[in-house]
Motif scaffolding. Structure first.
Motif, PDB file in Angstrom:
ATOM      1  N   GLY A  51       0.838  -1.191   0.000  1.00 16.24           N
ATOM      2  CA  GLY A  51       0.000   0.000   0.000  1.00 16.24           C
ATOM      3  C   GLY A  51       0.870   1.238   0.000  1.00 16.24           C
ATOM      4  O   GLY A  51       2.097   1.143  -0.066  1.00 16.24           O
ATOM      5  N   HIS A  52       0.268   2.399   0.085  1.00 21.89           N
ATOM      6  CA  HIS A  52       1.067   3.627   0.148  1.00 21.89           C
ATOM      7  C   HIS A  52       0.307   4.722   0.887  1.00 21.89           C
ATOM      8  O   HIS A  52      -0.926   4.690   0.976  1.00 21.89           O
ATOM      9  CB  HIS A  52       1.445   4.114  -1.255  1.00 21.89           C
ATOM     10  CG  HIS A  52       0.281   4.571  -2.081  1.00 21.89           C
ATOM     11  ND1 HIS A  52      -0.184   5.874  -2.059  1.00 21.89           N
ATOM     12  CD2 HIS A  52      -0.514   3.904  -2.947  1.00 21.89           C
ATOM     13  CE1 HIS A  52      -1.208   5.988  -2.889  1.00 21.89           C
ATOM     14  NE2 HIS A  52      -1.437   4.810  -3.437  1.00 21.89           N
ATOM     15  N   THR A  53       1.040   5.646   1.425  1.00 18.23           N
ATOM     16  CA  THR A  53       0.429   6.755   2.153  1.00 18.23           C
ATOM     17  C   THR A  53      -0.428   7.602   1.220  1.00 18.23           C
ATOM     18  O   THR A  53      -0.198   7.647   0.015  1.00 18.23           O
ATOM     19  CB  THR A  53       1.512   7.641   2.799  1.00 18.23           C
ATOM     20  OG1 THR A  53       2.403   8.122   1.770  1.00 18.23           O
ATOM     21  CG2 THR A  53       2.323   6.863   3.831  1.00 18.23           C
ATOM     22  N   SER A  54      -1.422   8.260   1.804  1.00 22.57           N
ATOM     23  CA  SER A  54      -2.316   9.164   1.062  1.00 22.57           C
ATOM     24  C   SER A  54      -2.991   8.470  -0.122  1.00 22.57           C
ATOM     25  O   SER A  54      -3.167   9.064  -1.189  1.00 22.57           O
ATOM     26  CB  SER A  54      -1.548  10.397   0.563  1.00 22.57           C
ATOM     27  OG  SER A  54      -0.947  11.086   1.632  1.00 22.57           O
ATOM     28  N   LEU A 105      -6.716   8.229   7.859  1.00 23.94           N
ATOM     29  CA  LEU A 105      -6.308   7.702   6.562  1.00 23.94           C
ATOM     30  C   LEU A 105      -5.064   6.822   6.692  1.00 23.94           C
ATOM     31  O   LEU A 105      -4.999   5.733   6.109  1.00 23.94           O
ATOM     32  CB  LEU A 105      -6.046   8.834   5.570  1.00 23.94           C
ATOM     33  CG  LEU A 105      -5.577   8.413   4.167  1.00 23.94           C
ATOM     34  CD1 LEU A 105      -6.562   7.421   3.540  1.00 23.94           C
ATOM     35  CD2 LEU A 105      -5.416   9.639   3.273  1.00 23.94           C
ATOM     36  N   ASP A 106      -4.080   7.271   7.439  1.00 26.64           N
ATOM     37  CA  ASP A 106      -2.862   6.472   7.634  1.00 26.64           C
ATOM     38  C   ASP A 106      -3.190   5.118   8.258  1.00 26.64           C
ATOM     39  O   ASP A 106      -2.671   4.075   7.840  1.00 26.64           O
ATOM     40  CB  ASP A 106      -1.864   7.217   8.531  1.00 26.64           C
ATOM     41  CG  ASP A 106      -1.193   8.378   7.825  1.00 26.64           C
ATOM     42  OD1 ASP A 106      -1.270   8.435   6.583  1.00 26.64           O
ATOM     43  OD2 ASP A 106      -0.594   9.225   8.505  1.00 26.64           O
ATOM     44  N   ASN A 107      -4.051   5.154   9.267  1.00 23.07           N
ATOM     45  CA  ASN A 107      -4.454   3.912   9.930  1.00 23.07           C
ATOM     46  C   ASN A 107      -5.198   2.986   8.974  1.00 23.07           C
ATOM     47  O   ASN A 107      -4.996   1.758   8.994  1.00 23.07           O
ATOM     48  CB  ASN A 107      -5.337   4.228  11.143  1.00 23.07           C
ATOM     49  CG  ASN A 107      -4.568   4.866  12.282  1.00 23.07           C
ATOM     50  OD1 ASN A 107      -3.355   4.724  12.383  1.00 23.07           O
ATOM     51  ND2 ASN A 107      -5.269   5.575  13.152  1.00 23.07           N
ATOM     52  N   ALA A 108      -6.057   3.572   8.147  1.00 17.47           N
ATOM     53  CA  ALA A 108      -6.847   2.777   7.206  1.00 17.47           C
ATOM     54  C   ALA A 108      -5.964   2.148   6.131  1.00 17.47           C
ATOM     55  O   ALA A 108      -6.204   1.017   5.698  1.00 17.47           O
ATOM     56  CB  ALA A 108      -7.932   3.640   6.576  1.00 17.47           C
ATOM     57  N   VAL A 109      -4.959   2.896   5.685  1.00 17.59           N
ATOM     58  CA  VAL A 109      -4.028   2.369   4.680  1.00 17.59           C
ATOM     59  C   VAL A 109      -3.326   1.127   5.212  1.00 17.59           C
ATOM     60  O   VAL A 109      -3.246   0.085   4.532  1.00 17.59           O
ATOM     61  CB  VAL A 109      -2.982   3.440   4.279  1.00 17.59           C
ATOM     62  CG1 VAL A 109      -1.810   2.803   3.544  1.00 17.59           C
ATOM     63  CG2 VAL A 109      -3.631   4.507   3.412  1.00 17.59           C
ATOM     64  N   VAL A 137       3.958  -0.638   3.462  1.00 19.13           N
ATOM     65  CA  VAL A 137       3.397   0.652   3.054  1.00 19.13           C
ATOM     66  C   VAL A 137       4.521   1.544   2.549  1.00 19.13           C
ATOM     67  O   VAL A 137       5.529   1.748   3.240  1.00 19.13           O
ATOM     68  CB  VAL A 137       2.669   1.352   4.224  1.00 19.13           C
ATOM     69  CG1 VAL A 137       2.187   2.741   3.801  1.00 19.13           C
ATOM     70  CG2 VAL A 137       1.489   0.509   4.709  1.00 19.13           C
ATOM     71  N   TYR A 138       4.348   2.061   1.350  1.00 22.46           N
ATOM     72  CA  TYR A 138       5.330   2.967   0.747  1.00 22.46           C
ATOM     73  C   TYR A 138       5.004   4.396   1.153  1.00 22.46           C
ATOM     74  O   TYR A 138       3.860   4.846   1.026  1.00 22.46           O
ATOM     75  CB  TYR A 138       5.285   2.830  -0.775  1.00 22.46           C
ATOM     76  CG  TYR A 138       6.134   3.817  -1.533  1.00 22.46           C
ATOM     77  CD1 TYR A 138       7.508   3.652  -1.608  1.00 22.46           C
ATOM     78  CD2 TYR A 138       5.552   4.898  -2.189  1.00 22.46           C
ATOM     79  CE1 TYR A 138       8.293   4.555  -2.307  1.00 22.46           C
ATOM     80  CE2 TYR A 138       6.326   5.796  -2.904  1.00 22.46           C
ATOM     81  CZ  TYR A 138       7.688   5.632  -2.960  1.00 22.46           C
ATOM     82  OH  TYR A 138       8.467   6.531  -3.663  1.00 22.46           O
ATOM     83  N   ASP A 139       6.005   5.119   1.631  1.00 20.65           N
ATOM     84  CA  ASP A 139       5.836   6.514   2.042  1.00 20.65           C
ATOM     85  C   ASP A 139       6.101   7.426   0.856  1.00 20.65           C
ATOM     86  O   ASP A 139       7.229   7.494   0.361  1.00 20.65           O
ATOM     87  CB  ASP A 139       6.797   6.837   3.194  1.00 20.65           C
ATOM     88  CG  ASP A 139       6.503   8.180   3.854  1.00 20.65           C
ATOM     89  OD1 ASP A 139       6.221   9.156   3.127  1.00 20.65           O
ATOM     90  OD2 ASP A 139       6.548   8.258   5.091  1.00 20.65           O
ATOM     91  N   LEU A 140       5.080   8.121   0.395  1.00 16.60           N
ATOM     92  CA  LEU A 140       5.220   8.985  -0.773  1.00 16.60           C
ATOM     93  C   LEU A 140       6.211  10.114  -0.559  1.00 16.60           C
ATOM     94  O   LEU A 140       6.833  10.591  -1.511  1.00 16.60           O
ATOM     95  CB  LEU A 140       3.858   9.584  -1.153  1.00 16.60           C
ATOM     96  CG  LEU A 140       2.810   8.636  -1.731  1.00 16.60           C
ATOM     97  CD1 LEU A 140       1.508   9.408  -1.996  1.00 16.60           C
ATOM     98  CD2 LEU A 140       3.299   7.984  -3.014  1.00 16.60           C
ATOM     99  N   GLU A 141       6.394  10.556   0.666  1.00 13.79           N
ATOM    100  CA  GLU A 141       7.275  11.693   0.939  1.00 13.79           C
ATOM    101  C   GLU A 141       8.739  11.292   1.053  1.00 13.79           C
ATOM    102  O   GLU A 141       9.621  12.059   0.664  1.00 13.79           O
ATOM    103  CB  GLU A 141       6.829  12.398   2.225  1.00 13.79           C
ATOM    104  CG  GLU A 141       5.473  13.094   2.098  1.00 13.79           C
ATOM    105  CD  GLU A 141       5.152  13.932   3.322  1.00 13.79           C
ATOM    106  OE1 GLU A 141       5.978  13.966   4.262  1.00 13.79           O
ATOM    107  OE2 GLU A 141       4.086  14.554   3.334  1.00 13.79           O
ATOM    108  N   THR A 142       9.010  10.110   1.559  1.00 11.38           N
ATOM    109  CA  THR A 142      10.400   9.699   1.776  1.00 11.38           C
ATOM    110  C   THR A 142      10.891   8.657   0.770  1.00 11.38           C
ATOM    111  O   THR A 142      12.088   8.489   0.582  1.00 11.38           O
ATOM    112  CB  THR A 142      10.581   9.110   3.194  1.00 11.38           C
ATOM    113  OG1 THR A 142       9.844   7.888   3.291  1.00 11.38           O
ATOM    114  CG2 THR A 142      10.091  10.089   4.251  1.00 11.38           C
TER     115      THR A 142
END
Length: 227
Positions: free
Chosen positions: A127-130, A169-173, A206-211
């Motif tokens: 999955g990924h953030t946001s 949203l973060d929790n749901a991801v 989970v992939y972090d879009l910012e980092t």
């Protein structure tokens, strides 16, 4: 006569499938496959990607056969190109992508193919953030067309974390990934058999879009959130 020919062809295909799976499975373990993904993502995050297996020679090599070392069940989001974020190349990853990484019959069949025929020993649900699909599932608003099939699949995870502390949203991801991991582990007849025998590992991340970093979910979290 036609029935006999069909039976013979089916048996040959079945035997060939088993041989291919056994041969490829011996190539790289789930542990080693995961380590390759972790190391590749670290290179990507540090700006030190080596972009392996992307030469003209590699194109010719994989034109004859494929032998991916991992299957990625990821989101269609354009910001999460799997080969790039894991620093891999042609023929390295078997990838399925849908919004919210939601799996249905065609996806299940494709995942099973990667395991039973190609001999993959590791599946990563990514999955990924946001995530927009997860965000839509978190809202009560109606969505148009077939998008509702995606949000309906994600809603159980969104409902599970609705009253938890932290960003909804973060929790749901994270919960959505965990639910999908457990679903694949229980999927009959192929994935559940391989997983229960210890021949296949299915993990969540989970992939972090910012980092650009891929963070893996712990087994404790997966078991707790999916109860």
């Amino acid at each position: 006569m036609k029935g006999t020919k069909f039976l013979i062809s089916f048996l040959i295909l079945s035997i060939s499938t088993q041989v291919v799976a056994q041969t490829n499975s011996a190539g790289i373990s789930a542990k080693d496959a995961l380590q390759r993904l972790v190391e590749g993502n670290l290179r990507f995050v540090q700006g030190k990607s080596i972009r392996p297996n992307q030469s003209v020679e590699r194109v010719k090599e994989v034109s004859k056969k494929q032998n991916p070392f991992a299957t990625i069940v990821g989101c269609s989001d354009s910001r999460v190109p799997n080969e790039i974020i894991f620093d891999q190349g042609l023929g390295d990853l078997f990838i399925l992508r849908t919004a919210g990484q939601v799996s249905t019959y065609a996806s299940w069949g494709s995942i099973e193919f990667s395991v039973a025929v190609l001999g993959v020993n590791l599946i990563v649900v990514l999955g990924h953030t946001s995530c927009g699909a997860v965000g839509a599932a978190c809202k009560a608003d109606d969505v148009p067309g077939h998008i509702i099939a995606l949000t309906n699949s994600i809603k159980p995870a969104a409902e599970k974390v609705k009253h938890m502390e932290g960003d909804y949203l973060d929790n749901a991801v994270k919960a959505n990934v965990a639910f999908q991991v457990v679903s694949l582990r229980k999927l009959d007849p192929i994935l559940s058999k391989y997983y229960n025998k210890g021949q296949l590992q299915i993990v969540g991340a989970v992939y972090d879009l910012e980092t650009g970093k891929v963070n893996y979910l712990s087994e404790e979290y997966i078991s707790t959130i999916t109860k």
